[in-house]
Scaffold this active site. Structure first.
Site, PDB file in Angstrom:
ATOM      1  N   HIS A 200     -27.316   2.669  13.279  1.00 44.05           N
ATOM      2  CA  HIS A 200     -27.128   1.459  13.996  1.00 44.05           C
ATOM      3  C   HIS A 200     -27.448   0.052  13.127  1.00 44.05           C
ATOM      4  O   HIS A 200     -28.372  -0.874  13.176  1.00 44.05           O
ATOM      5  CB  HIS A 200     -28.864   1.535  14.930  1.00 44.05           C
ATOM      6  CG  HIS A 200     -28.550   2.777  15.808  1.00 44.05           C
ATOM      7  ND1 HIS A 200     -29.513   3.465  15.909  1.00 44.05           N
ATOM      8  CD2 HIS A 200     -26.782   2.358  17.568  1.00 44.05           C
ATOM      9  CE1 HIS A 200     -28.478   4.399  16.968  1.00 44.05           C
ATOM     10  NE2 HIS A 200     -28.265   3.366  17.626  1.00 44.05           N
TER      11      HIS A 200
ATOM     12  N   ASP B 292     -26.332  -3.107  20.630  1.00 49.33           N
ATOM     13  CA  ASP B 292     -27.479  -2.761  19.505  1.00 49.33           C
ATOM     14  C   ASP B 292     -28.085  -3.304  18.579  1.00 49.33           C
ATOM     15  O   ASP B 292     -28.461  -3.499  17.592  1.00 49.33           O
ATOM     16  CB  ASP B 292     -27.240  -1.400  18.175  1.00 49.33           C
ATOM     17  CG  ASP B 292     -26.756   0.033  20.041  1.00 49.33           C
ATOM     18  OD1 ASP B 292     -27.795   0.195  20.890  1.00 49.33           O
ATOM     19  OD2 ASP B 292     -25.782   0.210  19.272  1.00 49.33           O
TER      20      ASP B 292
HETATM   21  N1  LIG Z   1     -22.574  11.306  15.975  1.00 47.34           N
HETATM   22  C1  LIG Z   1     -23.455  11.533  16.830  1.00 47.34           C
HETATM   23  N2  LIG Z   1     -23.942  12.626  16.664  1.00 47.34           N
HETATM   24  C2  LIG Z   1     -24.895  12.840  17.468  1.00 47.34           C
HETATM   25  N3  LIG Z   1     -25.883  12.060  18.105  1.00 47.34           N
HETATM   26  C3  LIG Z   1     -25.719  10.867  18.012  1.00 47.34           C
HETATM   27  C4  LIG Z   1     -24.236  10.572  17.556  1.00 47.34           C
HETATM   28  N4  LIG Z   1     -23.667   9.264  18.249  1.00 47.34           N
HETATM   29  C5  LIG Z   1     -24.165   8.911  18.915  1.00 47.34           C
HETATM   30  N5  LIG Z   1     -25.217   9.704  18.732  1.00 47.34           N
HETATM   31  C6  LIG Z   1     -26.661   9.543  19.529  1.00 47.34           C
HETATM   32  O1  LIG Z   1     -25.490   8.807  20.470  1.00 47.34           O
HETATM   33  C7  LIG Z   1     -26.746   7.849  20.766  1.00 47.34           C
HETATM   34  C8  LIG Z   1     -26.056   6.438  22.039  1.00 47.34           C
HETATM   35  O2  LIG Z   1     -26.412   5.434  21.425  1.00 47.34           O
HETATM   36  P1  LIG Z   1     -27.278   4.551  21.481  1.00 47.34           P
HETATM   37  O3  LIG Z   1     -26.016   4.382  19.988  1.00 47.34           O
HETATM   38  O4  LIG Z   1     -28.293   3.893  21.007  1.00 47.34           O
HETATM   39  O5  LIG Z   1     -27.649   5.711  20.185  1.00 47.34           O
HETATM   40  C9  LIG Z   1     -27.308   6.905  19.773  1.00 47.34           C
HETATM   41  C10 LIG Z   1     -27.019   8.211  19.448  1.00 47.34           C
HETATM   42  O6  LIG Z   1     -28.602   8.441  19.335  1.00 47.34           O
END
Ligand SMILES: Nc1ncnc2c1ncn2[C@@H]1O[C@@H]2COP(=O)(O)O[C@H]2[C@H]1O
Length: 977
Positions: free
Chosen positions: A697, A740
Site C-alpha cells: 500500500h 489508499d
Molecule cells: N494479490 C492479492 N492477494 C491477496 N490479497 C490481495 C491481493 N491484491 C489485493 N488484495 C487485497 O485486496 C484488498 C483490496 O483493498 P485494499 O487495497 O485496501 O487491500 C487489498 C488487499 O488486502
C-alpha cells in the site's frame, strides 16, 4: 451604476439605486425566482426584473452584465427577419427580451435583441425603441430618483413595462454615418479601444446594422502585461522599457509558480498579455507554464508570447511549434533593443489583443443564451448540433453532451427537408415540429429556424429556437408526472393518497391509551419500504397456496427479512484451504474479528523496526527530462504498462509523473478549470502522504490503480453511447490516486484490535476507507496552492466530492459481494450490457464503484511478472502485520499468513477463485477487455502449477521471479500467452 439596480425594474419609481461595484449584482443568491412583490412599493410584481449576471471575459473580474427578461405571454410576437450573424441569428430572434450591458450598467452599443426592441417600441420609446435602448452613459448617482425620459436607458420588464435606469445625456443620431476617423469601432478612449483617440462611447453614432448585430465592446481597462523572466538581462530591460513607453501596466515575476499566482490573483491578475522567457527551460519551463495558464480560469482570451533564442528559428520549427501547441499565440526572438520590443508589443496589441478582447465578449452572449428560457440549438452546415443552451436540455430531456454532436435528424422526428427548403434559400422557417425526447416520447413544439452565414454568403449555421407553447409544456409535464406516478394500487406511502389514507381517527386515539395512540400513529406514518411491500404481497400469495409452497415462501420471507440483502452470508463461504479461508475472511469482515478464521494465536515475537523514510521532494524535472521516462509514459494507457519501471525511474515517486500524464490525457485540467501547476503540487502532496515503506500500500499501488482506472475509462470512452462524462473521468482518476492515501500498511481489523485512534474515530466502521476519503479532502482544501477544486462552482464541487468519496468508500472489501451482486443484477453477465441504460444515477454509481474496485484489485489480471510481484508485496505486508500482532500480543487477523509457513501460491489461488474471478468476468462482459480475463486465467493456472511445484514462500517466489524476468525480457504481452 448597475443596470438592474432598481428594486422592480424601476416600476415604483422609488427604487434605490445600487452603488456601482456593490456585491449585489455579483451575488449568485440574487438569482432567485421572480414574482416577489417590490419591497419598496409593495405592489409591482418583479416577475420580469432582469436577472443581472456577472460575466468574466478576461481574468477573474466580471466585466459584462447580461439580463434576460421573459416576455409577457400574451404579447404579440413580431416576425423577426434579421439574421446575418451567429449572434444575430439566435439572440436577436429569441422571444425573451435580452439586454447586455457593460459593467457600468450602460447598454451602450452592447447587445439588445428584437424582443427587447419590440417591447420598447410598444411603449413608444424612440423610433423602434432602438435609439432608446442603444443609448448609454450618464445616469443618476446613488440614491437619486429617476423618471422616465425619452432618451434613457431602459430596463424592460416581462409585463411590458419599461423603466428608466439612467439618463442619456447626448442622444445619438441613428443612421447619420460614421465619424470621419472612427470607422465602425472608433469610439473608445482606452488602450484596448479599437481606435483609442476617438470620442467617448455615448456620443458615437451607430449604424442600424451595428445595433442589431454589434460586436459587444470589450471591457475597457489599460493593458495588463505579465512578464515572466528569470533574470534582468538586457532583453528583459528592453521589454520593461517598451511596456513603459506603451503605457502598459506590467507585473514582473521570476518563476513559473509566481507567474501562475500573479495571473490567478483575483484583484490584480487576469493579464491581457503574458510574456514568458522561454530561453532557459531549466529555470522556467515555458511549456508547463503555458499549459497551466491555459488551464486557468479566464485565460482563454489572454495572449501568450514566448521569447525565444534567435537560433531556435534558425534550426527547425519543432520547438516553436510545440510552444504554439501548448497555447502560446506567438514566439518572438529575443532582442535587447527597446524599439524592436516596442514594435513587437504594438503589433501584438493590434493583431492579437484587440481581436481577442472583442471575441472575449462572446462570453456574455453565451451566458444570455444559456439563461434564456427559450431553447436554442445551433447546428453546423451538416446539421449537427454544435451548441445547445440549458433550456434545450429541458425541452429534449437530454444532457448537453447528448445533444451536441448529434444530427438534427436524431433530435426531431419531423421531416426537416421542409425547414431546409426555406433556410437554404436564406429564409427563416416557422412552424411546428416534433422533437424526439430521450424518453422516446415526442413533443410538438414551435420552431423558428434561422440560417446564418458566418463565412461567405451561403448559410454555415442553422439557429433553431424552440418555443414551448403552454399546451405542449403542460402535456409534457403531465406525461412526465404521470410516468413518475406509481401505478394501480401501488400508491406509495408518502404520496398524497397514502397520507390521506393514513390520517388517523381522533376519536379512536382518544379512547385508546397513550402508548397505543403513538403506535397507531407510527403504523400510519409513511415509512413503508419497498421490501415491506414485497413481504406483504408474498403474505397475500401465501394465503392461497399449498402448504409446501407456503413453507417455501416462509423461507423466502425469512431471507428477505434479514439485514443486508446483498451481503453474502460469510459462514456459507467455506473454502477448503485454510490460507484462503483466512484471507477471504479478513477481507470480508468488518471490525476486529475475522469471521472465517477459527485459529487465534500469538506467540513468536518478531520486532518490526524502522520508521518512515524521509519523503523528500521529487526531482521531477530531472526525471521528466529523461527520455526513458517520456518513452515509458507514451504507453500510459496500455494494459501492459511497466509500473515497476516507472517506480524505479521516479525513485519510488511514480504517482506525480503518471498522474500528470493521465490528467493531461483526460483533459482533467480543463474539466476542473485548474492549472497543471496546482495539480502537480497536489499530486506531490498526495504522494508524500503514501507510506513508501509499505511494501504494497504505497504510491506505486496508487499509481497502478490509477493506470488501470485510466485504461477502463479509455475503453468506456470508445463506446458509442457515452457512459462517463468528463467529470466522471476526472473524479475517477482522482479517487484512484487517493484511494489508499496514508494507508498504515495494516488492515482495518488490526487498527480495531489495537485501539488505534482511527478505529476510535470511525467507530470500527470502514476505518481505513473513511480515513483515505477524509484525508484527501482535508489535505486538498487546507491549502489553496494545491486545491484542485478551487475553481469549481459549489454545485460542481459537491458533485465531485460525492463521487470521489463514494468511489473511495467502494474500495472497502467488506461490501465486495454487495457491490458485485448489484452490478450483476443490473448489467448481468448474460444480457447485453450495452442495452442497459447507463443514464440513471443509480446505475452510474454502480459502474463507478465497480470500476474502482476492479482497478484496485486488478493485479491478478495483469501479466504474470506483475501479478507475481504484487502477490509478493501484499504477502510481505500481511506477514509484517502478523509479525506485529504476535509481537504486541494482539489477536492475529490472518494466522495463516505467517512468513515461515504460508503458501503464497495458495493464497493467490483462493483470492482469484473467491474474489477476482466472478468480478472480472462481470466487468469484462460490461467493459469488453478480454485481456483481463485471459491474464487472470493464465495467472491462475500458473499459481496452480507453482503450488504443485512447491513454490510457496517469499524466497521461492523471489527465485521464481528471476526466471520469469529473464523469460519476459522478450515480451510478455497477452498475445504470447
Ligand atoms: N494479490 C492479492 N492477494 C491477496 N490479497 C490481495 C491481493 N491484491 C489485493 N488484495 C487485497 O485486496 C484488498 C483490496 O483493498 P485494499 O487495497 O485496501 O487491500 C487489498 C488487499 O488486502
Amino acid at each position: 451604476m448597475w443596470l438592474n439596480g432598481l428594486c422592480c425594474g424601476g416600476l415604483c419609481g422609488v427604487g434605490e439605486v445600487l452603488k456601482g461595484g456593490q456585491q449585489h449584482p455579483f451575488d449568485d443568491r440574487q438569482d432567485q425566482e421572480e414574482l416577489n412583490p417590490c419591497s419598496d412599493c409593495g405592489t409591482h410584481g418583479t416577475r420580469a426584473t432582469p436577472k443581472a449576471r456577472p460575466h468574466v471575459v478576461m481574468g477573474c473580474t466580471p466585466s459584462i452584465l447580461s439580463s434576460n427578461n421573459q416576455q409577457q405571454q400574451q404579447q404579440q410576437q413580431h416576425p423577426r427577419k434579421d439574421s446575418s450573424s451567429l449572434y444575430g441569428g439566435n439572440l436577436s430572434n429569441a422571444g425573451s427580451g435580452t439586454l447586455v450591458a457593460d459593467n457600468n450598467g450602460a447598454s451602450g452599443n452592447k447587445f439588445t435583441n428584437n424582443a427587447a426592441l419590440n417591447q420598447a417600441q410598444m411603449l413608444g420609446y424612440g423610433q423602434g425603441g432602438k435609439d432608446v435602448i442603444a443609448a448609454g452613459g450618464g445616469g443618476a448617482g446613488p440614491g437619486e430618483k429617476e423618471y422616465p425620459k425619452k432618451d434613457s436607458i431602459v430596463s424592460i420588464s416581462g409585463l411590458g413595462h419599461v423603466s428608466v435606469v439612467s439618463n442619456v445625456l447626448r442622444r445619438p443620431t441613428i443612421g447619420s454615418g460614421t465619424s470621419s476617423s472612427s470607422g465602425r469601432y472608433g469610439h473608445r478612449q482606452s488602450s484596448l479601444a479599437l481606435t483609442p483617440e476617438e470620442e467617448p462611447l455615448d456620443s458615437y453614432p451607430r449604424l442600424i446594422s451595428d445595433l442589431k448585430f454589434p460586436n459587444l465592446l470589450p471591457p475597457n481597462p489599460p493593458i495588463k502585461i505579465l512578464i515572466a523572466f528569470c533574470k534582468n538581462d538586457p532583453v528583459f530591460e528592453a521589454l520593461a522599457t517598451a511596456c513603459h513607453r506603451l503605457n502598459f501596466e506590467p507585473t514582473f515575476v521570476k518563476s513559473a509558480e509566481t507567474a501562475i499566482e500573479a495571473f490567478q490573483n483575483v484583484a490584480t491578475g487576469g493579464h491581457h498579455i503574458i510574456v514568458v522567457d522561454a530561453r532557459y527551460p531549466r529555470i522556467i519551463e515555458a511549456d508547463v507554464l503555458g499549459r497551466s495558464i491555459r488551464n486557468s480560469k479566464g485565460s482563454q482570451h489572454t495572449t501568450m508570447v514566448a521569447v525565444v533564442k534567435k537560433n531556435l528559428f534558425e534550426k527547425d520549427d519543432t520547438a516553436v511549434i510545440s510552444l504554439l501547441d501548448v497555447g502560446f499565440n506567438r514566439c518572438i526572438i529575443e532582442s535587447p533593443h527597446v524599439s524592436i520590443c516596442s514594435s513587437e508589443l504594438r503589433q501584438i496589441q493590434h493583431s492579437l489583443v484587440r481581436p481577442q478582447n472583442v471575441i472575449s465578449t462572446q462570453q456574455a452572449l453565451y451566458t444570455a443564451l444559456y439563461r434564456s428560457r427559450e431553447a436554442v440549438i445551433i447546428t453546423d452546415d451538416s446539421l449537427r448540433a454544435q451548441y445547445a443552451n440549458r433550456a434545450s436540455e429541458k425541452v429534449l430531456n437530454m444532457k448537453l453532451d447528448e445533444i451536441v454532436g448529434r444530427s438534427l435528424n436524431d433530435l426531431v422526428t419531423a421531416d426537416i427537408s421542409n425547414i431546409l427548403s426555406h433556410t437554404t434559400r436564406h429564409k427563416d422557417y416557422e412552424g411546428f415540429i416534433s422533437t424526439r425526447r430521450k424518453s422516446q416520447e415526442t413533443l410538438h413544439i414551435h420552431v423558428r429556424a434561422v440560417p446564418v452565414s458566418c463565412i461567405g454568403r451561403s448559410p454555415t449555421h442553422l439557429v433553431l429556437i424552440l418555443e414551448q407553447t403552454s399546451g405542449t409544456t403542460l402535456s409534457a409535464l403531465a406525461s412526465d408526472a404521470l410516468q413518475a406516478l406509481p401505478h394501480g394500487k401501488e400508491v406509495a406511502r408518502g404520496s398524497l393518497h397514502s397520507i390521506r389514507r393514513g390520517s388517523f381517527d381522533v376519536r379512536s386515539i382518544a379512547s385508546d391509551g397513550l402508548r397505543r395512540t403513538s403506535l397507531a400513529k407510527l403504523s400510519q406514518l409513511p415509512l413503508e419500504a419497498p421490501i415491506t411491500k414485497v413481504l406483504s404481497l408474498l403474505a397475500q400469495v401465501q394465503e392461497n397456496c399449498s402448504s409446501d409452497e407456503a413453507k417455501l415462501l416462509d423461507r423466502v420471507m425469512e431471507f428477505l427479512k434479514r439485514e443486508g440483502l446483498y451481503s453474502p452470508q460469510m459462514k456459507e463461504i467455506r473454502t477448503e484451504d485454510p490460507v484462503a479461508t483466512d484471507l477471504i475472511g479478513a477481507l470480508l469482515t468488518q471490525g476486529p474479528t475475522n469471521i472465517l478464521s477459527s485459529r487465534r494465536s500469538s506467540n513468536d515475537s518478531i520486532i518490526r523496526g524502522g520508521g518512515r523514510p524521509s519523503t523528500g521532494s521529487i526531482v521531477f524535472n530531472k526525471t521528466r527530462e529523461s527520455s526513458q521516462l517520456s518513452e515509458l509514459l507514451n504507453s500510459a494507457l496500455s494494459w501492459d504498462f511497466e509500473i515497476f519501471k516507472l517506480e524505479e525511474l521516479t525513485e519510488k515517486r511514480p504517482l506525480v509523473c503518471l498522474g500528470l500524464e493521465l490528467f493531461r490525457r483526460f483533459d482533467v485540467y480543463n474539466t476542473f478549470c485548474c492549472d497543471e501547476v496546482t495539480f502537480k503540487l497536489w499530486l506531490i502532496e498526495i504522494e508524500k502522504k503514501y507510506h513508501s515503506d509499505n511494501t504494497y500500500h504505497n504510491s506505486t499501488h496508487a499509481a497502478d490503480v490509477m493506470q488501470a482506472t485510466a485504461c477502463y475509462l479509455q475503453q468506456l470512452s470508445n463506446r458509442e453511447t457515452k457512459v462517463m462524462d468528463r467529470m466522471d473521468e476526472a473524479t475517477a482518476l482522482i479517487a484512484a490516486a487517493t484511494h489508499d492515501i496514508d494507508h498504515p500498511g495494516r488492515s482495518s481489523a488490526f487498527l480495531c484490535n489495537s485501539d488505534d485512534r482511527l478505529a476510535l474515530l470511525y467507530n470500527d466502521i470502514c476505518v481505513l476507507e473513511s480515513h483515505h476519503a477524509a484525508t484527501t479532502f482535508r489535505l486538498t482544501m487546507a491549502d489553496d496552492k494545491i486545491n484542485i477544486f478551487k475553481h469549481l462552482d459549489r454545485e460542481s464541487y459537491k458533485l465531485a466530492r460525492s463521487i470521489i468519496v463514494d468511489m473511495i468508500l467502494a474500495t472497502e472489501m467488506t461490501r465486495h459481494f454487495e457491490h458485485l451482486a448489484k452490478f450483476v443484477s443490473v448489467f448481468g453477465t448474460d444480457v447485453d450490457s450495452k442495452e442497459t441504460t447507463h443514464d440513471n444515477d443509480d446505475n452510474q454509481i454502480l459502474i463507478r464503484r465497480m470500476l474502482i474496485k476492479c482497478a484496485d484489485v486488478s493485479n491478478p489480471t495483469r501479466s504474470l511478472k506483475f501479478c507475481v510481484e504484487w502477490a509478493r508485496r501484499i504477502a510481505e505486508e500481511y506477514f509484517t502485520q502478523t509479525d506485529e500482532e504476535k509481537h504486541r500480543n494482539l489477536p492475529i487477523v490472518m494466522p495463516m499468513f505467517d512468513r515461515t509457513t504460508c503458501s503464497i501460491s495458495k493464497s493467490q489461488i483462493g483470492f482469484i477463485e473467491y474474489i477476482i474471478h466472478d468480478m472480472m468476468d462481470a466487468w469484462n462482459s460490461f467493459i469488453e477487455m478480454p485481456e483481463i480475463v485471459r491474464y487472470m486465467e493464465h495467472n491462475y493456472s500458473k499459481w496452480k502449477l507453482f503450488e504443485e511445484q512447491g513454490i510457496n514462500t517469499l524466497s521461492d517466489i523471489k527465485r521464481k521471479q528471476l526466471t520469469l524476468n529473464s523469460e519476459a525480457t522478450g515480451s510478455s504481452s497477452i498475445e504470447e500467452l
